[in-house]
Scaffold this motif. Structure first.
Motif, short mmCIF file in Angstrom:
data_model
loop_
_atom_site.label_atom_id
_atom_site.label_comp_id
_atom_site.label_asym_id
_atom_site.label_seq_id
_atom_site.Cartn_x
_atom_site.Cartn_y
_atom_site.Cartn_z
N VAL A 36 0.85 -1.19 0.00
CA VAL A 36 0.00 0.00 0.00
C VAL A 36 0.89 1.23 0.00
N GLN A 37 0.79 2.03 -1.06
CA GLN A 37 1.54 3.28 -1.16
C GLN A 37 0.54 4.42 -0.99
N ALA A 38 0.53 5.01 0.19
CA ALA A 38 -0.45 6.05 0.49
C ALA A 38 0.17 7.05 1.45
N SER A 39 -0.55 8.14 1.70
CA SER A 39 -0.08 9.17 2.61
C SER A 39 -0.87 9.13 3.90
N THR A 40 -0.20 9.45 4.99
CA THR A 40 -0.91 9.69 6.24
C THR A 40 -1.40 11.13 6.24
N VAL A 41 -2.28 11.43 7.18
CA VAL A 41 -2.65 12.83 7.46
C VAL A 41 -1.76 13.26 8.61
N PHE A 42 -0.73 14.02 8.32
CA PHE A 42 0.32 14.27 9.29
C PHE A 42 -0.19 15.04 10.50
N TYR A 43 0.23 14.57 11.67
CA TYR A 43 -0.12 15.15 12.97
C TYR A 43 -1.61 15.03 13.27
N SER A 180 8.75 -3.57 -0.46
CA SER A 180 9.15 -2.27 0.06
C SER A 180 8.04 -1.26 -0.16
N ALA A 181 7.54 -0.68 0.92
CA ALA A 181 6.45 0.30 0.86
C ALA A 181 6.98 1.68 1.23
N ASN A 182 6.65 2.66 0.40
CA ASN A 182 6.97 4.04 0.72
C ASN A 182 5.72 4.88 0.49
N GLN A 183 5.56 5.89 1.31
CA GLN A 183 4.39 6.75 1.16
C GLN A 183 4.54 7.67 -0.04
N PHE A 184 3.42 8.07 -0.59
CA PHE A 184 3.37 9.13 -1.60
C PHE A 184 2.59 10.27 -0.97
N CYS A 185 3.23 11.42 -0.79
CA CYS A 185 2.51 12.52 -0.15
C CYS A 185 2.87 13.85 -0.80
N ARG A 186 1.93 14.77 -0.68
CA ARG A 186 2.08 16.12 -1.20
C ARG A 186 2.10 17.13 -0.05
N ARG A 187 2.45 18.35 -0.36
CA ARG A 187 2.50 19.39 0.67
C ARG A 187 1.17 19.52 1.41
N LYS A 188 0.07 19.34 0.71
CA LYS A 188 -1.25 19.53 1.32
C LYS A 188 -1.57 18.46 2.36
N ASN A 189 -0.78 17.37 2.40
CA ASN A 189 -1.01 16.34 3.43
C ASN A 189 -0.43 16.74 4.78
N TYR A 190 0.34 17.82 4.82
CA TYR A 190 0.92 18.34 6.05
C TYR A 190 0.11 19.53 6.55
N PRO A 191 0.25 19.88 7.81
CA PRO A 191 -0.40 21.10 8.30
C PRO A 191 0.10 22.32 7.54
N PRO A 192 -0.75 23.32 7.34
CA PRO A 192 -0.33 24.53 6.61
C PRO A 192 0.61 25.38 7.46
N ASP A 202 13.64 24.59 -2.48
CA ASP A 202 13.79 25.91 -3.09
C ASP A 202 13.79 26.98 -1.99
N ASP A 203 13.34 28.16 -2.31
CA ASP A 203 13.30 29.24 -1.33
C ASP A 203 11.90 29.56 -0.87
N ASP A 204 10.91 29.14 -1.64
CA ASP A 204 9.53 29.50 -1.35
C ASP A 204 8.79 28.30 -0.78
N GLU A 205 7.73 28.60 -0.04
CA GLU A 205 6.84 27.55 0.45
C GLU A 205 6.27 26.81 -0.76
N PRO A 206 6.36 25.46 -0.79
CA PRO A 206 5.83 24.72 -1.95
C PRO A 206 4.32 24.85 -2.03
N VAL A 212 6.08 15.82 -2.05
CA VAL A 212 7.11 15.84 -1.01
C VAL A 212 7.85 14.51 -0.95
N CYS A 213 7.10 13.41 -1.02
CA CYS A 213 7.71 12.07 -1.08
C CYS A 213 7.06 11.33 -2.24
N ALA A 214 7.87 10.84 -3.17
CA ALA A 214 7.36 10.34 -4.45
C ALA A 214 7.07 8.85 -4.47
N GLY A 215 7.17 8.17 -3.33
CA GLY A 215 6.86 6.75 -3.32
C GLY A 215 8.02 5.91 -3.79
#
Length: 289
Positions: A36-43, A180-192, A202-206, A212-215
């Motif tokens: 299962v390659q999925a993202s958690t809802v962080f925190y 081997s399982a790795n999560q796939f997650c985007r910036r929106k899966n983290y708290p703002p 980079d220098d700016d907020e993504p 963020v993690c490509a699986g």
């Protein structure tokens, strides 16, 4: 990661099966494995899963699968990076605590010890797991080989292509299947921001959709053949049928703790008892000595 016996390639992804029906001859067993390659809802654990261990056990029992799941475990006031194991009857089997947290993880997580390096003998093969970069520790892998691991689970947070080379090597070295399982997650899966701010991208907020993690989740056979994956496209279920007879054929060529070992030259001793900071000797026991 989920594992069930399979009788045909066309069998359902998660099947209701009788675990007692598996053959006792490992060379004749085929196992359907799903990563299962999925993202958690962080925190936000409740948003990811409710009462964690009970829910996981219930899912394993409902779908009649062996379930191997990475978690953050709290024991007292210490956190551990941990893998939990569940059987198809919905029973918790045990855990593996990460022996060596990676890099700055050591600031947060505790260290596992030799008492939680299990390999479970099951009707579908001997199952164990190591976490992320501890898979790069040769002696720790050898401990699993010494316990006869056949289905080797390797959850990770390493989405680099070089991880795939490590997984292929371990499959060949151990003569085992690698899941081997790795999560796939985007910036929106983290708290703002400002609750969570990314550094080093980079220098700016993504943007919210920035990956963020490509699986890179993958399943590899004992011969080094990639059976499924690696997947870098998004959340996914990655499945393959594992012919356990391939383990026998692989061991015939190379058995790292058998005919390719040289114990009179090279050997490993594993201290598999708990390493406790405090131990107590009762007065009654001391008086009897």
């Amino acid at each position: 990661m989920a594992l069930v016996p399979s009788t045909a390639v066309e069998s359902p992804l998660i099947a209701e099966v009788d675990m007692g029906g598996a053959s006792s001859d490992p060379s004749s067993v085929t196992v359907r494995a799903t990563v299962v390659q999925a993202s958690t809802v962080f925190y936000d654990t409740p948003a990811t899963l409710g009462p964690e261990v009970d829910r996981l056990a219930a899912m394993a029992g409902k779908y009649k699968i062996f379930l191997v799941m990475g978690v953050i475990e709290r024991s007292g006031y210490t956190l551990y990076c941990t893998v939990l194991f569940f059987d198809p009857q919905g029973q918790y089997l045990g855990k593996h605590r990460k022996l060596m947290p990676t890099a700055l993880e050591r600031v947060i997580w505790g260290f596992g010890d030799g008492s939680t390096i299990p390999v479970y003998e099951t009707p579908i093969g001997k199952i164990g797991a190591l976490i992320c970069w501890e898979n790069r520790m040769p002696l720790l892998r050898t401990a699993l080989y010494g316990k006869g691991i056949e289905i080797y689970c390797a959850p990770t947070a390493d989405a680099r292509e070089v991880w795939q080379a490590s997984m292929t090597h371990i499959a060949l070295e151990g003569g085992c299947f690698i899941l081997s399982a790795n999560q796939f997650c985007r910036r929106k899966n983290y708290p703002p921001p400002p609750d969570y701010v990314f550094a080093g991208i980079d220098d700016d907020e993504p943007s919210p959709d920035t990956v963020v993690c490509a699986g890179g989740s993958v399943i590899i056979s004992p011969s080094g053949t990639v059976l499924a994956g690696p997947n870098y496209e998004g959340e996914a279920l990655i499945s393959a049928d594992l012919d356990l007879g391939e383990i026998v054929r692989a061991k015939f060529d190379f058995d790292v703790i058998g005919h390719y070992s040289r114990p009179e030259v090279l050997s490993l001793t594993v201290k598999d008892h708990p390493q406790n900071a405090v131990s107590f000797t009762s007065a009654a026991k001391a008086e009897s000595m």
